[in-house]
Design a protein around this motif. Sequence first.
Motif, PDB file in Angstrom:
ATOM      1  N   ASP A 275       0.837  -1.212   0.000  1.00 29.33           N
ATOM      2  CA  ASP A 275       0.000   0.000   0.000  1.00 29.33           C
ATOM      3  C   ASP A 275       0.867   1.256   0.000  1.00 29.33           C
ATOM      4  N   TYR A 276       1.897   1.218   0.820  1.00 31.19           N
ATOM      5  CA  TYR A 276       2.785   2.376   0.946  1.00 31.19           C
ATOM      6  C   TYR A 276       3.472   2.677  -0.390  1.00 31.19           C
ATOM      7  N   THR A 278       2.555   1.816  -3.310  1.00 31.20           N
ATOM      8  CA  THR A 278       1.569   2.209  -4.325  1.00 31.20           C
ATOM      9  C   THR A 278       1.301   3.700  -4.228  1.00 31.20           C
ATOM     10  N   ARG A 279       1.188   4.171  -2.972  1.00 35.17           N
ATOM     11  CA  ARG A 279       0.945   5.599  -2.752  1.00 35.17           C
ATOM     12  C   ARG A 279       2.131   6.428  -3.264  1.00 35.17           C
ATOM     13  N   THR A 280       3.344   5.981  -2.983  1.00 33.91           N
ATOM     14  CA  THR A 280       4.520   6.764  -3.380  1.00 33.91           C
ATOM     15  C   THR A 280       4.710   6.742  -4.902  1.00 33.91           C
TER      16      THR A 280
END
Length: 304
Positions: A275-276, A278-280
């Motif tokens: 998730d992390y 993907t956000r970055t």
Amino acid sequence: MAQLYDRVAVIGLGLIAGSLFHAMKRADLAGEVVGYARSAETRKVARDIGLCDRIASSAVEAVKDADLVILCVPVGAMGAVAAEIAPGLKHGALVSDVGSTKGAVIDAVAPHLPEGVDFIPAHPLAGTEQSGPTSGFAELFDNRWCLLTPLEGTDADVLSRYKTLWEQMGSNVDEMDPAHHDLVLAVTSHTPHLIAYTMVGVADDLGRVTDSEVVKYSAAGFRDFTRIAASDPTMWRDVFLSNKDATLEILGRFTEELFALQRAIRTGDGEHLHDYFTRTRAIRRGIIEAGQDTDAPNFGRNAK
Ligand code: NAP
């Protein structure tokens, strides 16, 4: 377009001053550009390569009759340079700077400037890891932001003319409050540089940088860190000393996130990591869409 200033002085003759000179000449924005640097060696190199129309032998001589004076020295030297040039400034001149932090520069410079002299602090968000009089080039500011942090009461015409100068040198220009500038830059530039310095330092501590394996197999991640960590030590020392609060604030947040990722790795929390990342990844896409970097793989560099 008609020339915007009859005479411009640049104090300090490194990457940014050199690029200013070439960018002003490219668009014929100034009559005469006079330069000065503290060392005879830099002044000699500048004369030899034709950097500036004229190289003065003192800072006071350089600013004599200048309509615009741009301070292009490390942030920690701005105050002393402002004090040095103050007696030579023409009434009605505009003083600016290109320092990477703004609050500390304003505190250091403004008190030295005489009545009748305007001051518009500026920061071009453009640079390379190179420094010195031979490193500048006309295209440095093309399509890069230049942030102006004008003081209250700055004359609108003076501001508009200076803004036009940066636009004609290729920049997009925005205005910002100095404290906000320092916080934004702590996130986008200053803390990332500190992290790069740290990562390269860690590799060095492990004794592997000198080991040919690290050089030979250096992958894009580490290689990109080493490019940033090759930036000028004086400039970056001054950036951290003069943007202390904002950098420490962002470093605190960075450390918290790092601990969270560390825990996710330790506990095998793949979802958190995915998730992390993907956000970055979306942030990178945003930078490319804003035209601030290339979408070519590996920044368009040769893959090897
Ligand atoms: P640079 O290439 O290292 O050149 C610095 C110049 O400042 C040199 O001419 C040097 O003179 C002079 N100087 C150094 N220490 C001085 C002192 N104590 N007193 C007087 N003069 C001194 O630096 P730069 O990259 O052009 O950076 C200039 C400014 O632009 C800095 O404030 C920096 O924060 C800002 N800036 C840099 C970048 C970047 O990526 N490089 C980007 C945006 C803004 P000598 O050659 O005679 O030693």
